[in-house]
Design a protein around this motif. Structure first.
Motif, PDB file in Angstrom:
ATOM      1  N   LYS A  34      58.571  37.120  37.285  1.00 33.93           N
ATOM      2  CA  LYS A  34      58.381  37.944  36.087  1.00 33.93           C
ATOM      3  C   LYS A  34      58.049  39.402  36.421  1.00 33.93           C
ATOM      4  CE  LYS A  34      56.594  36.992  31.564  1.00 33.93           C
ATOM      5  NZ  LYS A  34      55.669  36.302  30.707  1.00 33.93           N
ATOM      6  N   TYR A  35      57.276  39.594  37.494  1.00 32.48           N
ATOM      7  CA  TYR A  35      56.812  40.924  37.909  1.00 32.48           C
ATOM      8  C   TYR A  35      57.004  41.060  39.420  1.00 32.48           C
ATOM      9  CZ  TYR A  35      54.517  40.512  33.381  1.00 32.48           C
ATOM     10  OH  TYR A  35      54.255  40.321  32.041  1.00 32.48           O
ATOM     11  N   PRO A  36      58.211  41.418  39.857  1.00 32.86           N
ATOM     12  CA  PRO A  36      58.522  41.362  41.291  1.00 32.86           C
ATOM     13  C   PRO A  36      57.901  42.459  42.177  1.00 32.86           C
ATOM     14  CG  PRO A  36      60.450  42.022  40.024  1.00 32.86           C
ATOM     15  CD  PRO A  36      59.391  41.691  39.038  1.00 32.86           C
ATOM     16  N   VAL A  37      57.528  43.599  41.596  1.00 33.97           N
ATOM     17  CA  VAL A  37      57.043  44.694  42.449  1.00 33.97           C
ATOM     18  C   VAL A  37      55.751  45.304  41.914  1.00 33.97           C
ATOM     19  CG1 VAL A  37      59.326  45.296  43.332  1.00 33.97           C
ATOM     20  CG2 VAL A  37      58.486  46.403  41.272  1.00 33.97           C
ATOM     21  N   SER A  38      55.020  45.900  42.826  1.00 30.41           N
ATOM     22  CA  SER A  38      53.799  46.628  42.499  1.00 30.41           C
ATOM     23  C   SER A  38      54.157  48.057  42.086  1.00 30.41           C
ATOM     24  CB  SER A  38      52.884  46.649  43.731  1.00 30.41           C
ATOM     25  OG  SER A  38      51.731  47.401  43.480  1.00 30.41           O
ATOM     26  N   HIS A  39      53.259  48.688  41.360  1.00 31.61           N
ATOM     27  CA  HIS A  39      53.479  50.086  40.963  1.00 31.61           C
ATOM     28  C   HIS A  39      53.240  51.030  42.137  1.00 31.61           C
ATOM     29  CE1 HIS A  39      49.212  51.147  40.920  1.00 31.61           C
ATOM     30  NE2 HIS A  39      48.997  49.957  40.380  1.00 31.61           N
ATOM     31  N   LEU A 107      43.484  46.946  40.990  1.00 36.05           N
ATOM     32  CA  LEU A 107      44.698  47.255  40.226  1.00 36.05           C
ATOM     33  C   LEU A 107      45.597  48.281  40.911  1.00 36.05           C
ATOM     34  CD1 LEU A 107      43.201  47.193  36.650  1.00 36.05           C
ATOM     35  CD2 LEU A 107      44.627  45.480  37.734  1.00 36.05           C
ATOM     36  N   LYS A 108      45.222  48.708  42.110  1.00 41.96           N
ATOM     37  CA  LYS A 108      46.122  49.578  42.882  1.00 41.96           C
ATOM     38  C   LYS A 108      47.333  48.815  43.385  1.00 41.96           C
ATOM     39  CE  LYS A 108      43.299  53.302  44.741  1.00 41.96           C
ATOM     40  NZ  LYS A 108      42.875  53.985  45.975  1.00 41.96           N
ATOM     41  N   ASN A 109      47.229  47.502  43.462  1.00 42.79           N
ATOM     42  CA  ASN A 109      48.309  46.684  44.014  1.00 42.79           C
ATOM     43  C   ASN A 109      48.731  45.590  43.048  1.00 42.79           C
ATOM     44  OD1 ASN A 109      48.423  47.996  46.617  1.00 42.79           O
ATOM     45  ND2 ASN A 109      46.398  47.116  46.937  1.00 42.79           N
ATOM     46  N   VAL A 110      49.150  45.985  41.878  1.00 44.28           N
ATOM     47  CA  VAL A 110      49.659  45.059  40.863  1.00 44.28           C
ATOM     48  C   VAL A 110      50.889  45.685  40.223  1.00 44.28           C
ATOM     49  CG1 VAL A 110      47.378  44.049  40.359  1.00 44.28           C
ATOM     50  CG2 VAL A 110      48.188  46.015  39.031  1.00 44.28           C
ATOM     51  N   PRO A 111      51.637  44.927  39.467  1.00 39.46           N
ATOM     52  CA  PRO A 111      52.767  45.520  38.735  1.00 39.46           C
ATOM     53  C   PRO A 111      52.284  46.590  37.755  1.00 39.46           C
ATOM     54  CG  PRO A 111      52.950  43.149  38.782  1.00 39.46           C
ATOM     55  CD  PRO A 111      51.594  43.480  39.323  1.00 39.46           C
ATOM     56  N   LYS A 112      53.127  47.550  37.491  1.00 42.88           N
ATOM     57  CA  LYS A 112      52.761  48.655  36.609  1.00 42.88           C
ATOM     58  C   LYS A 112      52.329  48.149  35.235  1.00 42.88           C
ATOM     59  CE  LYS A 112      54.171  53.247  35.202  1.00 42.88           C
ATOM     60  NZ  LYS A 112      55.225  54.276  35.301  1.00 42.88           N
ATOM     61  N   GLU A 113      52.951  47.093  34.754  1.00 36.76           N
ATOM     62  CA  GLU A 113      52.604  46.552  33.442  1.00 36.76           C
ATOM     63  C   GLU A 113      51.138  46.135  33.377  1.00 36.76           C
ATOM     64  OE1 GLU A 113      57.013  45.651  34.153  1.00 36.76           O
ATOM     65  OE2 GLU A 113      55.161  45.589  35.342  1.00 36.76           O
ATOM     66  N   LEU A 157      45.137  37.176  37.544  1.00 31.97           N
ATOM     67  CA  LEU A 157      43.755  37.161  38.033  1.00 31.97           C
ATOM     68  C   LEU A 157      43.321  35.754  38.421  1.00 31.97           C
ATOM     69  CD1 LEU A 157      42.142  39.680  35.546  1.00 31.97           C
ATOM     70  CD2 LEU A 157      42.701  40.057  37.963  1.00 31.97           C
ATOM     71  N   THR A 158      43.825  34.767  37.707  1.00 32.84           N
ATOM     72  CA  THR A 158      43.562  33.376  38.064  1.00 32.84           C
ATOM     73  C   THR A 158      44.111  33.088  39.464  1.00 32.84           C
ATOM     74  OG1 THR A 158      43.592  32.710  35.743  1.00 32.84           O
ATOM     75  CG2 THR A 158      43.993  30.985  37.382  1.00 32.84           C
ATOM     76  N   HIS A 159      45.318  33.572  39.714  1.00 36.46           N
ATOM     77  CA  HIS A 159      45.920  33.405  41.050  1.00 36.46           C
ATOM     78  C   HIS A 159      45.144  34.217  42.082  1.00 36.46           C
ATOM     79  CE1 HIS A 159      48.584  34.315  44.416  1.00 36.46           C
ATOM     80  NE2 HIS A 159      49.074  33.118  44.202  1.00 36.46           N
ATOM     81  N   TYR A 160      44.806  35.438  41.742  1.00 32.94           N
ATOM     82  CA  TYR A 160      44.108  36.351  42.655  1.00 32.94           C
ATOM     83  C   TYR A 160      42.781  35.754  43.127  1.00 32.94           C
ATOM     84  CZ  TYR A 160      42.043  40.652  44.473  1.00 32.94           C
ATOM     85  OH  TYR A 160      41.460  41.581  45.288  1.00 32.94           O
ATOM     86  N   ASP A 161      42.047  35.148  42.213  1.00 33.88           N
ATOM     87  CA  ASP A 161      40.744  34.553  42.579  1.00 33.88           C
ATOM     88  C   ASP A 161      40.872  33.506  43.677  1.00 33.88           C
ATOM     89  OD1 ASP A 161      38.983  35.999  41.061  1.00 33.88           O
ATOM     90  OD2 ASP A 161      38.523  34.387  39.654  1.00 33.88           O
ATOM     91  N   SER A 162      41.945  32.744  43.647  1.00 29.45           N
ATOM     92  CA  SER A 162      42.071  31.661  44.624  1.00 29.45           C
ATOM     93  C   SER A 162      42.941  32.000  45.827  1.00 29.45           C
ATOM     94  CB  SER A 162      42.608  30.409  43.930  1.00 29.45           C
ATOM     95  OG  SER A 162      43.866  30.666  43.349  1.00 29.45           O
ATOM     96  N   HIS A 163      43.868  32.934  45.694  1.00 33.95           N
ATOM     97  CA  HIS A 163      44.814  33.222  46.779  1.00 33.95           C
ATOM     98  C   HIS A 163      44.884  34.686  47.195  1.00 33.95           C
ATOM     99  CE1 HIS A 163      46.296  29.400  45.097  1.00 33.95           C
ATOM    100  NE2 HIS A 163      46.661  29.142  46.337  1.00 33.95           N
ATOM    101  N   GLY A 164      44.264  35.584  46.477  1.00 34.66           N
ATOM    102  CA  GLY A 164      44.349  37.005  46.796  1.00 34.66           C
ATOM    103  C   GLY A 164      45.576  37.645  46.188  1.00 34.66           C
ATOM    104  N   SER A 165      45.845  38.862  46.603  1.00 34.25           N
ATOM    105  CA  SER A 165      46.918  39.655  46.011  1.00 34.25           C
ATOM    106  C   SER A 165      48.308  39.107  46.334  1.00 34.25           C
ATOM    107  CB  SER A 165      46.810  41.107  46.497  1.00 34.25           C
ATOM    108  OG  SER A 165      47.849  41.885  45.932  1.00 34.25           O
ATOM    109  N   LEU A 166      49.198  39.234  45.380  1.00 38.86           N
ATOM    110  CA  LEU A 166      50.616  38.886  45.603  1.00 38.86           C
ATOM    111  C   LEU A 166      51.407  40.081  46.123  1.00 38.86           C
ATOM    112  CD1 LEU A 166      51.524  36.871  42.378  1.00 38.86           C
ATOM    113  CD2 LEU A 166      51.503  36.029  44.710  1.00 38.86           C
ATOM    114  N   TYR A 167      50.839  41.282  46.001  1.00 41.63           N
ATOM    115  CA  TYR A 167      51.596  42.502  46.281  1.00 41.63           C
ATOM    116  C   TYR A 167      51.013  43.278  47.452  1.00 41.63           C
ATOM    117  CZ  TYR A 167      53.119  41.163  41.672  1.00 41.63           C
ATOM    118  OH  TYR A 167      53.600  40.452  40.606  1.00 41.63           O
TER     119      TYR A 167
END
Length: 167
Positions: A34-39, A107-113, A157-167
């Motif tokens: 759904k959100y392939p890239v970071s801003h 939020l420096k490493n998340v999709p722009k949305e 954020l649910t994913h981030y809490d358990s696995h860290g950043s995707l980007y």
């Protein structure tokens, strides 16, 4: 069932869909599809310019915005991603007021949305201090997909809490 604290208040069937993705280890793939890239907004200056663009488009009559920065002191443990503060100081015989927005550094490493949904949320506080109907109407006015993006950010954020950043 894993902890889904960011999704409290959402319908049970929606929470169950996210839990199923977690159980099948497919949540990361869902988000990345759904959100392939970071801003690319990494500096406070770029963040300020983005905020001012929204402010000048939607909140022309609101008070001035003196500072918009990424803040490493904002923690997910507080379940806050951004803070809006109104600071009044006495300078000489005048009372000076400043509006500041601080966005969590995560939020420096998340999709722009995701960055935009937090920025819109904090900007809406310039006009509406409380989380009431008028506040969310203003958020939706500034970002038509506000509610979907907020939900998707909560899923991230649910994913981030358990696995860290995707980007």
């Amino acid at each position: 069932m894993s902890e889904l604290k960011y999704l409290n208040g959402y319908p049970e069937d929606l929470i169950q869909q996210i839990q199923t993705l977690i159980d099948q280890d497919k949540l990361a793939a869902y988000l990345l599809n759904k959100y392939p890239v970071s801003h690319d907004i990494k500096s406070d200056k770029a963040l300020y310019e983005l905020a001012m663009g929204f402010k000048n488009s939607y909140l022309k009559k609101s008070g001035p915005l003196s500072k918009v920065i990424f803040d490493s002191k904002i923690s997910l443990k507080q379940q806050a991603l951004g803070l809006h503060s109104y600071i009044s100081r006495v300078q000489g015989k005048k009372l000076k007021a400043k509006n500041e927005i601080r966005i969590a550094s995560v939020l420096k490493n998340v999709p722009k949305e995701f960055l935009l949904v937090i920025l819109v949320h904090e900007l809406a506080h310039l006009k509406e201090k409380e989380h009431n109907k008028a506040f969310y109407k203003l958020c939706k006015h500034m970002e038509a997909q506000y509610f979907q993006l907020e939900f998707d950010l909560r899923v991230y954020l649910t994913h981030y809490d358990s696995h860290g950043s995707l980007y």
